[in-house]
Design a protein around this motif. Structure first.
Motif, PDB file in Angstrom:
ATOM      1  N   MET A  67      19.398  55.566 123.351  1.00 37.25           N
ATOM      2  CA  MET A  67      19.359  56.061 121.978  1.00 37.25           C
ATOM      3  C   MET A  67      18.524  57.332 121.888  1.00 37.25           C
ATOM      4  N   GLU A  68      17.454  57.377 122.682  1.00 39.52           N
ATOM      5  CA  GLU A  68      16.595  58.559 122.695  1.00 39.52           C
ATOM      6  C   GLU A  68      17.310  59.762 123.310  1.00 39.52           C
ATOM      7  N   SER A  69      17.950  59.562 124.449  1.00 34.23           N
ATOM      8  CA  SER A  69      18.493  60.686 125.216  1.00 34.23           C
ATOM      9  C   SER A  69      19.920  61.066 124.822  1.00 34.23           C
ATOM     10  N   LYS A  70      20.724  60.085 124.417  1.00 32.30           N
ATOM     11  CA  LYS A  70      22.143  60.341 124.154  1.00 32.30           C
ATOM     12  C   LYS A  70      22.553  60.147 122.698  1.00 32.30           C
ATOM     13  N   GLY A  71      21.685  59.536 121.912  1.00 28.85           N
ATOM     14  CA  GLY A  71      22.066  59.215 120.544  1.00 28.85           C
ATOM     15  C   GLY A  71      23.080  58.090 120.475  1.00 28.85           C
ATOM     16  N   ARG A  72      23.239  57.349 121.548  1.00 26.64           N
ATOM     17  CA  ARG A  72      24.141  56.202 121.629  1.00 26.64           C
ATOM     18  C   ARG A  72      23.418  55.072 122.352  1.00 26.64           C
ATOM     19  N   PRO A  73      23.629  53.846 121.937  1.00 23.88           N
ATOM     20  CA  PRO A  73      24.404  53.393 120.788  1.00 23.88           C
ATOM     21  C   PRO A  73      23.770  53.834 119.468  1.00 23.88           C
ATOM     22  N   HIS A  74      24.576  53.802 118.428  1.00 22.54           N
ATOM     23  CA  HIS A  74      24.067  54.197 117.118  1.00 22.54           C
ATOM     24  C   HIS A  74      23.195  53.116 116.499  1.00 22.54           C
ATOM     25  N   ILE A  75      23.522  51.858 116.783  1.00 24.13           N
ATOM     26  CA  ILE A  75      22.824  50.728 116.174  1.00 24.13           C
ATOM     27  C   ILE A  75      22.469  49.704 117.254  1.00 24.13           C
ATOM     28  N   ALA A  76      21.233  49.238 117.226  1.00 25.08           N
ATOM     29  CA  ALA A  76      20.817  48.088 118.039  1.00 25.08           C
ATOM     30  C   ALA A  76      20.437  46.993 117.052  1.00 25.08           C
ATOM     31  N   PRO A  77      21.365  46.067 116.759  1.00 26.34           N
ATOM     32  CA  PRO A  77      21.150  45.122 115.661  1.00 26.34           C
ATOM     33  C   PRO A  77      19.939  44.213 115.834  1.00 26.34           C
ATOM     34  N   GLU A  78      19.763  43.646 117.041  1.00 30.21           N
ATOM     35  CA  GLU A  78      18.645  42.724 117.264  1.00 30.21           C
ATOM     36  C   GLU A  78      17.747  43.302 118.345  1.00 30.21           C
ATOM     37  N   PHE A  79      16.688  43.947 117.917  1.00 33.53           N
ATOM     38  CA  PHE A  79      15.812  44.677 118.831  1.00 33.53           C
ATOM     39  C   PHE A  79      14.426  44.056 118.798  1.00 33.53           C
ATOM     40  N   TRP A  80      14.053  43.392 119.900  1.00 34.89           N
ATOM     41  CA  TRP A  80      12.732  42.770 120.014  1.00 34.89           C
ATOM     42  C   TRP A  80      11.761  43.838 120.503  1.00 34.89           C
ATOM     43  N   SER A  81      10.962  44.355 119.588  1.00 36.58           N
ATOM     44  CA  SER A  81      10.247  45.597 119.854  1.00 36.58           C
ATOM     45  C   SER A  81       8.864  45.431 120.479  1.00 36.58           C
ATOM     46  N   ASN A  82       8.353  44.200 120.608  1.00 39.28           N
ATOM     47  CA  ASN A  82       6.988  44.032 121.106  1.00 39.28           C
ATOM     48  C   ASN A  82       6.739  44.714 122.444  1.00 39.28           C
ATOM     49  N   ALA A  83       7.675  44.558 123.363  1.00 35.52           N
ATOM     50  CA  ALA A  83       7.453  45.037 124.729  1.00 35.52           C
ATOM     51  C   ALA A  83       7.525  46.555 124.849  1.00 35.52           C
ATOM     52  N   VAL A  84       8.107  47.221 123.865  1.00 37.31           N
ATOM     53  CA  VAL A  84       8.243  48.680 123.934  1.00 37.31           C
ATOM     54  C   VAL A  84       7.710  49.333 122.652  1.00 37.31           C
ATOM     55  N   ARG A  85       6.690  48.725 122.086  1.00 35.35           N
ATOM     56  CA  ARG A  85       6.240  49.160 120.765  1.00 35.35           C
ATOM     57  C   ARG A  85       5.765  50.610 120.748  1.00 35.35           C
TER      58      ARG A  85
END
Length: 332
Positions: free
Chosen positions: A70-88
């Motif tokens: 998502m950062e480098s390519k702008g894809r995927p457009h949506i990550a519906p279920e993203f568990w963010s703790n590990a990459v906060r």
């Protein structure tokens, strides 16, 4: 049942939505490889295609790799279920850089941590904490390493494997000294299989899992406590990173499960974003879908259709009456 098996009415509806589809365009949605995320991705696919006229492709994903894409390519457009703790920290940086938007909390009461099997909870009620488990490796025998205990880690490639591995190191819970060996179950199915097998055989099981899940509901896992405090700074700066050399005992940080959207897509699709920011469900609500999927060997698409057919009182609050009517017509 799959969308390919839907009635001619659904095809007609899709053709009639040509103008809307041209506005919404093609969307790539991340489908992570665990049941609740598969359900979430397919739920978005159906609602966005049938209700908003989008054309949706599902792309396999995992937390860290999906964010990187998502950062480098702008894809995927949506990550519906993203568990963010590990990459906060990285997620915050991507948001600060204007690459992604952290949208709604999809599952506000989600949680993760270390658990033991029902047989251990029943036979050894005095085992409540991580230290209680580490003092009894013989209750979780490792077949390949006689005399050692077994800890079932996350599969390789999952961000939780990094955090778990760091917490097992000598400066944290010191699994080596306690006589425990961490194993990689290989996949989500492999992880679930270890739990099901231990339940059927009434054997000891110790490992990582999360809520919501059909596994916790079906197999009655018991979550372990710890005397360590939650330390967000240490978690983000060390526990969640591969290069963490001297991790300290740290309790699992409160779980955050968001939907992540690329900034460009969000700006171009305000109607879709309104839907995304309204939708959400409790662990109990999605847990019922996950039990249905498990009991019926159903995939994420089947689970999404089951949810849409049986829980209108939930999802119709996320969309307009017009969109709701389109979705109903498509799945009936």
């Amino acid at each position: 049942m799959t969308l390919l098996k839907q009635s001619v009415a659904a095809v007609t509806l899709a053709l009639a939505s040509g103008m809307a589809m041209a506005e919404c365009g093609d969307i790539v949605v991340a489908e992570m490889d665990w049941a609740s995320a598969e359900f979430a991705a397919n739920l978005d696919k159906i609602i966005l295609e049938e209700g908003f006229g989008c054309s949706v492709d599902l792309a396999p994903g995992a937390t860290a790799t999906t964010l990187a894409s998502m950062e480098s390519k702008g894809r995927p457009h949506i990550a519906p279920e993203f568990w963010s703790n590990a990459v906060r920290e990285r997620l915050q940086q991507a948001e600060d850089n204007g690459q992604v938007i952290v949208a709604t909390k999809l599952i506000p009461d989600a949680a993760d941590g270390w658990y033991v099997s029902k047989s251990i909870a029943d036979d050894y009620p005095e085992i409540n904490s991580i230290d209680d488990v580490l003092a009894r490796p013989e209750l979780f025998p490792n077949k390949e390493n006689p005399g050692k205990g077994t800890f079932v880690n996350c599969p390789s490639g999952w961000t939780c494997q990094i955090a778990n591995t760091n917490l097992t190191k000598p400066t944290a819970y010191n699994f080596e000294k306690a006589g425990f060996v961490a194993i990689d179950p290989g996949s989500a199915a492999g992880l679930d299989g270890t739990i099901a097998k231990s339940y059927d055989r009434e054997e000891g099981w110790f490992g990582y899992y999360w809520q919501p899940s059909s596994v916790l509901s079906k197999y009655e896992l018991k979550r372990l406590t710890t005397d360590a405090d939650v330390n967000d700074d240490h978690w983000n700066s060390c526990i969640a990173k591969e290069e963490c050399d001297t991790p300290q005992r740290t309790n699992f940080t409160p779980t955050t499960v968001n939907t992540i959207v690329t900034t460009g897509f969000a700006g171009e699709n305000p109607d879709v974003m309104e839907y995304i920011n309204k939708r959400g469900y409790t662990s109990d609500e999605v847990g019922k879908v996950l039990v249905y999927m498990s009991d019926n060997q159903a995939d994420g698409e089947d689970g999404a259709i089951y949810f849409l057919e049986n829980h209108e009182e939930i999802w119709t609050k996320w969309v307009t009456a017009e969109v709701a009517d389109k979705v109903r017509e498509a799945i009936n």
